[in-house]
Design a protein around this motif. Structure first.
Motif, mmCIF file in Angstrom:
data_model
loop_
_atom_site.group_PDB
_atom_site.id
_atom_site.type_symbol
_atom_site.label_atom_id
_atom_site.label_comp_id
_atom_site.label_asym_id
_atom_site.label_seq_id
_atom_site.Cartn_x
_atom_site.Cartn_y
_atom_site.Cartn_z
ATOM 1 N N ASP A 158 -0.682 -19.472 41.417
ATOM 2 C CA ASP A 158 0.400 -20.248 42.033
ATOM 3 C C ASP A 158 0.358 -21.723 41.631
ATOM 4 O OD1 ASP A 158 -1.792 -21.155 43.419
ATOM 5 O OD2 ASP A 158 -1.091 -20.545 45.401
ATOM 6 N N GLY A 159 -0.565 -22.094 40.728
ATOM 7 C CA GLY A 159 -0.643 -23.464 40.242
ATOM 8 C C GLY A 159 -1.577 -24.370 41.004
ATOM 9 N N ARG A 160 -2.160 -23.894 42.085
ATOM 10 C CA ARG A 160 -3.074 -24.723 42.868
ATOM 11 C C ARG A 160 -4.441 -24.810 42.201
ATOM 12 N NH1 ARG A 160 -4.514 -22.583 47.712
ATOM 13 N NH2 ARG A 160 -3.656 -20.543 47.186
ATOM 14 N N LYS A 161 -5.042 -26.023 42.256
ATOM 15 C CA LYS A 161 -6.392 -26.223 41.751
ATOM 16 C C LYS A 161 -7.393 -25.942 42.866
ATOM 17 C CE LYS A 161 -4.832 -29.901 38.662
ATOM 18 N NZ LYS A 161 -4.871 -31.356 38.392
ATOM 19 N N GLU A 162 -8.537 -25.384 42.480
ATOM 20 C CA GLU A 162 -9.500 -24.966 43.500
ATOM 21 C C GLU A 162 -10.914 -25.018 42.932
ATOM 22 O OE1 GLU A 162 -8.479 -21.689 46.393
ATOM 23 O OE2 GLU A 162 -9.931 -20.639 45.128
ATOM 24 N N LEU A 163 -11.856 -25.457 43.750
ATOM 25 C CA LEU A 163 -13.271 -25.407 43.388
ATOM 26 C C LEU A 163 -13.725 -23.954 43.361
ATOM 27 C CD1 LEU A 163 -15.908 -27.056 42.892
ATOM 28 C CD2 LEU A 163 -16.282 -26.939 45.376
ATOM 29 N N ILE A 164 -14.371 -23.542 42.266
ATOM 30 C CA ILE A 164 -14.815 -22.155 42.131
ATOM 31 C C ILE A 164 -16.289 -22.008 42.457
ATOM 32 C CG2 ILE A 164 -15.064 -20.192 40.569
ATOM 33 C CD1 ILE A 164 -12.831 -21.400 38.863
ATOM 34 N N ALA A 165 -17.133 -22.839 41.835
ATOM 35 C CA ALA A 165 -18.570 -22.693 42.021
ATOM 36 C C ALA A 165 -19.251 -24.005 41.676
ATOM 37 C CB ALA A 165 -19.115 -21.567 41.150
ATOM 38 N N LEU A 166 -20.466 -24.175 42.225
ATOM 39 C CA LEU A 166 -21.215 -25.404 42.033
ATOM 40 C C LEU A 166 -22.691 -25.078 42.189
ATOM 41 C CD1 LEU A 166 -20.284 -28.813 43.638
ATOM 42 C CD2 LEU A 166 -22.585 -27.918 43.931
ATOM 43 N N ALA A 167 -23.488 -25.372 41.149
ATOM 44 C CA ALA A 167 -24.911 -25.030 41.196
ATOM 45 C C ALA A 167 -25.701 -25.976 40.309
ATOM 46 C CB ALA A 167 -25.135 -23.587 40.749
ATOM 47 N N GLU A 168 -27.001 -26.092 40.571
ATOM 48 C CA GLU A 168 -27.871 -26.939 39.760
ATOM 49 C C GLU A 168 -28.301 -26.208 38.499
ATOM 50 O OE1 GLU A 168 -32.366 -28.863 39.831
ATOM 51 O OE2 GLU A 168 -31.537 -27.957 41.653
ATOM 52 N N GLY A 169 -28.430 -26.960 37.396
ATOM 53 C CA GLY A 169 -28.949 -26.367 36.173
ATOM 54 C C GLY A 169 -28.926 -27.352 35.028
ATOM 55 N N PRO A 170 -29.762 -27.150 34.010
ATOM 56 C CA PRO A 170 -29.717 -28.009 32.818
ATOM 57 C C PRO A 170 -28.361 -27.902 32.146
ATOM 58 C CG PRO A 170 -31.720 -26.680 32.846
ATOM 59 C CD PRO A 170 -30.831 -26.150 33.929
ATOM 60 N N ARG A 171 -27.735 -29.044 31.852
ATOM 61 C CA ARG A 171 -26.363 -29.048 31.368
ATOM 62 C C ARG A 171 -26.218 -28.318 30.030
ATOM 63 N NH1 ARG A 171 -22.475 -34.370 30.818
ATOM 64 N NH2 ARG A 171 -20.556 -33.261 30.380
ATOM 65 N N GLU A 172 -27.181 -28.469 29.146
ATOM 66 C CA GLU A 172 -27.058 -27.894 27.817
ATOM 67 C C GLU A 172 -27.554 -26.456 27.747
ATOM 68 O OE1 GLU A 172 -25.517 -29.561 25.532
ATOM 69 O OE2 GLU A 172 -25.377 -31.377 26.740
ATOM 70 N N SER A 173 -28.023 -25.925 28.843
ATOM 71 C CA SER A 173 -28.658 -24.613 28.823
ATOM 72 C C SER A 173 -27.636 -23.480 28.874
ATOM 73 C CB SER A 173 -29.619 -24.485 30.012
ATOM 74 O OG SER A 173 -30.029 -23.155 30.189
ATOM 75 N N THR A 174 -27.686 -22.627 27.868
ATOM 76 C CA THR A 174 -26.838 -21.435 27.876
ATOM 77 C C THR A 174 -27.144 -20.561 29.079
ATOM 78 O OG1 THR A 174 -26.687 -21.435 25.456
ATOM 79 C CG2 THR A 174 -26.210 -19.353 26.581
ATOM 80 N N GLU A 175 -28.432 -20.406 29.365
ATOM 81 C CA GLU A 175 -28.830 -19.507 30.443
ATOM 82 C C GLU A 175 -28.360 -20.008 31.808
ATOM 83 O OE1 GLU A 175 -29.956 -16.010 31.861
ATOM 84 O OE2 GLU A 175 -29.922 -16.602 29.754
ATOM 85 N N SER A 176 -28.400 -21.315 32.030
ATOM 86 C CA SER A 176 -27.947 -21.853 33.316
ATOM 87 C C SER A 176 -26.451 -21.628 33.513
ATOM 88 C CB SER A 176 -28.267 -23.345 33.409
ATOM 89 O OG SER A 176 -29.649 -23.553 33.493
ATOM 90 N N TRP A 177 -25.658 -21.903 32.467
ATOM 91 C CA TRP A 177 -24.230 -21.620 32.563
ATOM 92 C C TRP A 177 -23.980 -20.127 32.718
ATOM 93 C CZ3 TRP A 177 -20.583 -24.676 33.948
ATOM 94 C CH2 TRP A 177 -20.573 -26.033 33.611
ATOM 95 N N ALA A 178 -24.750 -19.318 31.968
ATOM 96 C CA ALA A 178 -24.561 -17.864 32.055
ATOM 97 C C ALA A 178 -24.899 -17.358 33.456
ATOM 98 C CB ALA A 178 -25.410 -17.159 31.006
ATOM 99 N N ASP A 179 -25.953 -17.899 34.072
ATOM 100 C CA ASP A 179 -26.314 -17.487 35.428
ATOM 101 C C ASP A 179 -25.169 -17.761 36.395
ATOM 102 O OD1 ASP A 179 -28.794 -16.560 34.715
ATOM 103 O OD2 ASP A 179 -29.875 -18.355 35.355
#
Length: 289
Positions: free
Chosen positions: A79-100
C-alpha cells in the motif's frame, strides 16, 4: 558523553517532562529490550515488503563486538507505507550476520522483495543471493555519489555532484543514459578515476522494466536519507551502560521515527510491481500477471 549525561539525552528524546530518574532509565531500557525481543519474533506472513532498504547504524557506544553496528531493514508494503522490518546487532561487513537476520525474517514469513537498496557492503549482497535470491539489488545513490565526488578535487566536486543528481533524478532510462554520457564527457579527460566510479555500472540495474521510477524509487535509491531520522538521533546511546541497552534505545528511536515516515510517491503502483506488471518510462506496458 558520560553516564551522567545519559539521562538528559534521553529526556530530550522523550520530552523534558519525562522525569527520568536512574531507576526510570533502568525500567525503560528493560521494557524497550522486551519490546525489541517481541518485535524480532513477530509474524511476517501478512507483511508483504515490495521494496527494502538495508543499512548499518552505529550507536555512540561499543556493542558486543569491536566493529559491530546495528543492522536495520526497512520496507515498503504493497500500500506504499514504509515500515521497520527488523533490527539486530552484527558486524556490518559480515555476510553471515546479514544472512542470519535475513534468514530469521524468512523463517517468520517474509517473502522475496522485488528490490533491495543498500550501500556497497558486499556482505549484504552475498547474503541476499543466498536467502532472497529473487530480489534485485540496487546500490544506494548517496553512497555512490559520495564515492565518485571523493575521487575529484574539491573545486570540481559541486558541479559533479549536481551532474550526478541529474542522472538519478531523470524521468526515464533514456534521459539518464544521456546524462551519464554528458558526465563522462565533462569529467572523463581530466579525472578518469571518478568516471570509472560513476553511474555507468549502476545503470544496468537502475529502473529496469519491473521497477517504475515514480513508485518511490526516487527515494528508494537513497538509504542514507531513509535512515537519517534514526542515525541523527543515535547520540542518545552515549553513556548507555550496556550493548543491550544501546540496542534497545536504537530500536525505540526507529520505532518512534517510523510514525513520521511518509508513504512513497504513487503508492497505488507498488501492488502492480509486486503482481508482475512491466513498466517503461514509468508507465505500465502490460497488465499484472
Amino acid at each position: 558523553m558520560s553516564s551522567g549525561d545519559f539521562v538528559p539525552a534521553l529526556e530530550q528524546f522523550l520530552g523534558s517532562s519525562a522525569g527520568l530518574s536512574p531507576a526510570t532509565v533502568t525500567r525503560l531500557t528493560k521494557q524497550w529490550s522486551d519490546d525489541h525481543a517481541a518485535f524480532q519474533d513477530r509474524d511476517l506472513w501478512e507483511s508483504d515488503y515490495v521494496y527494502v532498504w538495508a543499512d548499518g547504524v552505529h550507536p555512540k557506544v561499543r556493542l558486543g563486538q569491536a566493529r559491530s553496528c546495528v543492522l536495520v531493514l526497512m520496507g515498503v508494503r504493497t500500500d506504499g507505507r514504509k515500515e521497520l522490518i527488523a533490527l539486530a546487532e552484527g558486524p556490518r561487513e559480515s555476510t553471515e550476520s546479514w544472512a542470519d537476520l535475513l534468514r530469521d525474517c524468512r523463517r517468520r514469513g517474509m517473502r522475496d522483495p522485488e528490490l533491495v537498496v543498500g550501500d556497497g557492503a558486499m556482505g549484504l549482497w552475498r547474503a541476499l543471493a543466498e536467502v532472497f535470491p529473487q530480489a534485485r539489488h540496487q546500490r544506494c545513490w548517496v553512497h555512490k555519489t559520495r564515492n565518485v565526488v571523493n575521487a575529484l578535487p574539491k573545486s570540481a566536486q559541486p558541479g559533479a555532484k549536481k551532474a550526478l543528481q541529474e542522472i538519478y533524478n531523470t524521468e526515464d532510462r533514456d534521459h539518464a543514459q544521456k546524462a551519464v554520457k554528458e558526465f563522462e564527457r565533462t569529467y572523463g579527460a581530466k579525472w578518469p578515476k571518478a568516471v570509472r566510479r560513476s553511474a555507468t555500472r549502476p545503470m544496468n540495474s537502475w529502473r529496469s522494466t519491473t521497477s517504475p521510477p515514480n513508485t518511490g524509487c526516487t527515494s528508494g535509491r537513497r538509504t542514507r536519507s531513509t535512515f537519517s531520522t534514526v542515525k541523527l538521533r543515535t547520540r542518545v546511546t552515549r553513556g548507555a551502560d550496556s550493548p543491550a541497552a544501546a540496542l534497545a534505545i536504537v530500536f525505540k528511536l526507529a520505532e518512534s521515527a517510523q510514525a513520521r515516515w511518509r508513504a512513497i510517491t504513487a503508492p497505488h503502483l507498488v501492488a502492480l510491481v509486486r503482481n508482475g506488471a512491466t513498466f517503461r518510462n514509468g508507465y505500465s506496458s502490460s497488465a499484472p500477471k
